[in-house]
Design an enzyme around this catalytic site. Structure first.
Site, PDB file in Angstrom:
ATOM      1  N   HIS A  32       0.868  -1.162  -0.124  1.00  0.00           N
ATOM      2  CA  HIS A  32      -0.148   0.035   0.007  1.00  0.00           C
ATOM      3  C   HIS A  32       0.867   1.327   0.023  1.00  0.00           C
ATOM      4  CE1 HIS A  32      -2.209   3.355   2.259  1.00  0.00           C
ATOM      5  NE2 HIS A  32      -3.137   2.802   1.491  1.00  0.00           N
ATOM      6  N   HIS A  60       1.834  10.988  -1.810  1.00  0.00           N
ATOM      7  CA  HIS A  60       0.526  10.964  -1.421  1.00  0.00           C
ATOM      8  C   HIS A  60      -0.336  12.228  -1.543  1.00  0.00           C
ATOM      9  CE1 HIS A  60      -1.819   9.191   1.958  1.00  0.00           C
ATOM     10  NE2 HIS A  60      -2.402   8.835   1.235  1.00  0.00           N
TER      11      HIS A  60
END
Length: 584
Positions: A120, A166
């Site tokens: 992830h 991110h």
């Protein structure tokens, strides 16, 4: 000899002595050497068959390996083992490991029939909010055997190139092309089986075209993209040394954009089936919905929208090349989670749920999820509030057949140890075939139903060694040798999950426990054996001294050497346990 200073005037001296063979080893040697002082190859072979459950072992070759290693004999004057030679073999982690190191499962079934080692936000070096983005953690993950790499792709500040970061956080970006080149270089360092790149796409159409060019130029013939949408996934064997792309096709992003603009006034609210407002559980640091989710925690449609700044009209000109490179389509039919879990005859896809959304879904759709995962991919990812890159219990996903249980590979701890343990199976190739109970279409497995005990695993912990070589003398106690104890247990189905513990051995670098435990197993096909060693500390928290997790269904019976690992999952050079495994 170890010396520990008690105060300015006094010292205590302790001798580090290697523990001899335990009684079970002596008894086995006496029995199979027929009371003699040496064991022949024929006798050794009978030991392999009767105690170790190995009919194909080459006893003569192993004897030669042991003698060469222990006595440095190039030309052998004897071809038999003494008791010490026999014990040396049993306690050698490379010669006598607890599980096999080769790929041994059928690799010709569709990809959806396997649990897949999944990362992830694979590019993050630390926490989810402010750490650096880099290709280094991607390389590290691939070398460990991870087969699914996630990249969040965004326009750079000048909108003319693509960064991985991110989004909507303080993480520093890395260029996409750098990540792709590193994937190409290291993709098959640990395994020949395919690497899946899941893209969380926040790009404008022109940048998608740029990504398509990057993918084709970087990977060339390694890149797999079918001529038409898949009706069934190919097998790991067919996809050896291939790169596979998975994301939502651009058309679905357009539909999501319309849906979001129509409902913009309530975009941060989630409603239950009665129309009562609920708290949205999958939120990022700034309160926006997590872009990975197909559904929120209450099972409602959360179709992702493009996060780019382009006008809606300009988004209609998406080029065909980018879409054609997407082999595994993410997304779902419109409507509720129940609708999304319907299995289509002529179509396969990937669905993503947060750990919370999965737990909520299993309350009423448990069997539907298992049935869905027999043909389609289900990806589970950490909830958005795990800012420190921690992980979650993987078994909720695995018990429901979820192939891609995505973990933060930098989130070291007990949950990641379980992930490492699961993917030690099948030679560590990153693909573990799901057990038949999860693939039975006629009688769908119910993870919540009470199961009968199928097997009983008996585990004996004999002794440990190697800490004095891998640790400093005062790493555990300043004034005396360590007081070690071992914890042994099962992670798996709720009815099987338990931890047990040996007595502590005081002031001993080479502890001998010789304690036995039994574990009744209702779902042995999904059980993991947890092993941890700790050092007792009277005044503070007990010190960590090593751990490993082993897939129960792959355990080799008999007396085995079990190497231990540090907190990050790296194997120690010398620390190991001598144990015995039997199914009764």
């Amino acid at each position: 000899m170890g010396t520990y200073r008690l105060c300015l005037c006094f010292t205590r001296k302790f001798k580090v002595t290697e523990a001899g063979p335990p009684e079970d080893v002596k008894e086995a040697f006496r029995e199979y050497a027929q009371g003699g002082s040496h064991m022949t190859a024929e006798q050794f072979q009978r030991f392999f068959v009767n105690v170790q459950g190995e009919s194909g072992a080459d006893a003569q070759r192993i004897i030669e390996q042991i003698l060469h290693r222990r006595h440095h004999i190039a030309k052998f004057t004897r071809h038999t083992l003494t008791l010490d030679d026999f014990h040396h073999y049993l306690f050698s982690a490379d010669l006598n490991p607890p599980i096999a190191s080769e790929v041994h499962q059928d690799m010709t079934a569709p990809l959806s029939h396997y649990f897949i080692f999944t990362g992830h936000n694979s590019y993050l070096t630390g926490n989810q909010l402010s750490s650096n983005c880099s290709d280094v953690p991607i390389i590290r993950a691939l070398k460990r055997g991870v087969r699914v790499v996630e990249l969040d792709i965004w326009p750079n500040s000048t909108k003319d190139n693509v960064h991985v970061l991110h989004g909507r956080t303080l993480t520093t970006p890395v260029e996409l092309i750098k990540c792709l080149k590193s994937i190409k270089e290291h993709a098959f360092a640990a395994s020949p089986y395919p690497v899946v790149i899941t893209l969380e796409d926040h790009l404008t159409p022109d940048l998608r075209d740029k990504v398509a060019k990057m993918l084709t130029e970087t990977f060339g013939n390694m890149l797999y993209y079918p001529k038409s949408e898949l009706k069934e996934f190919p097998s790991p064997e067919d996809m050896k040394y291939k790169i596979i792309v998975s994301t939502k096709p651009p058309k679905e992003y357009l539909e999501a954009k319309n849906a979001q603009e129509e409902g913009d006034s309530c975009k941060e609210k989630v409603y239950d089936e009665d129309g009562v407002e609920k708290e949205a559980l999958d939120v990022k640091a700034n309160g926006q919905q997590d872009d990975e989710s197909d559904f929120d925690a209450s099972g409602h449609d959360q179709e992702n929208a493009d996060s780019d700044d382009c006008e809606l009209e300009s988004c209609t000109s998406v080029g065909p090349v980018y879409k054609s490179l997407i082999a595994i389509h993410a997304g779902k039919p419109k409507g509720s989670l129940k609708e999304a879990l319907k299995v289509e005859i002529d179509k396969v896809r990937r669905l993503s749920l947060s750990e919370q959304a999965l737990e909520k879904a299993t309350e009423s759709h448990s069997l539907k999820i298992v049935r869905f995962t027999q043909k389609n991919f289900l990806r589970i990812y950490p909830k958005g509030t795990r800012f420190n890159s921690s992980n979650y219990k993987p078994f909720v996903g695995w018990m429901h057949g979820a192939q891609m249980v995505a973990f933060n590979m930098q989130g070291y701890g007990k949950h990641l140890w379980l992930m490492h343990g699961m993917f030690r199976a099948n030679g560590g190739c990153g693909y573990v075939k799901k057990p038949e109970l999860l693939m039975n279409e006629h009688s769908v497995f119910d993870p919540k139903s009470k199961q009968n005990v199928q097997k009983i695993l008996r585990v004996k912990v004999y002794l440990g060694d190697g800490w004095h070589l891998d640790f400093k003398q005062t790493d555990f106690d300043t004034y005396s040798p360590p007081d070690f104890y071992t914890r042994v247990g099962i992670a798996g189905a709720p009815a099987d999950t338990v931890m047990k513990q040996t007595k502590k051995k005081e002031d001993d670098w080479n502890p001998v426990w010789e304690e036995e435990f039994t574990f009744p197993l209702t779902v042995p096909e999904l059980a993991l054996l947890r092993i941890e060693v700790h050092e007792y500390d009277m005044s503070e928290k007990d010190d960590f001294a090593g751990q490993t997790v082993l897939p129960v269904w792959e355990l080799r019976q008999g007396i085995r050497a079990v190497p231990l690992h540090d907190r990050k999952g790296e194997q120690f050079s010398s620390v190991r346990l001598l144990m015995r495994f039997d199914f009764i």
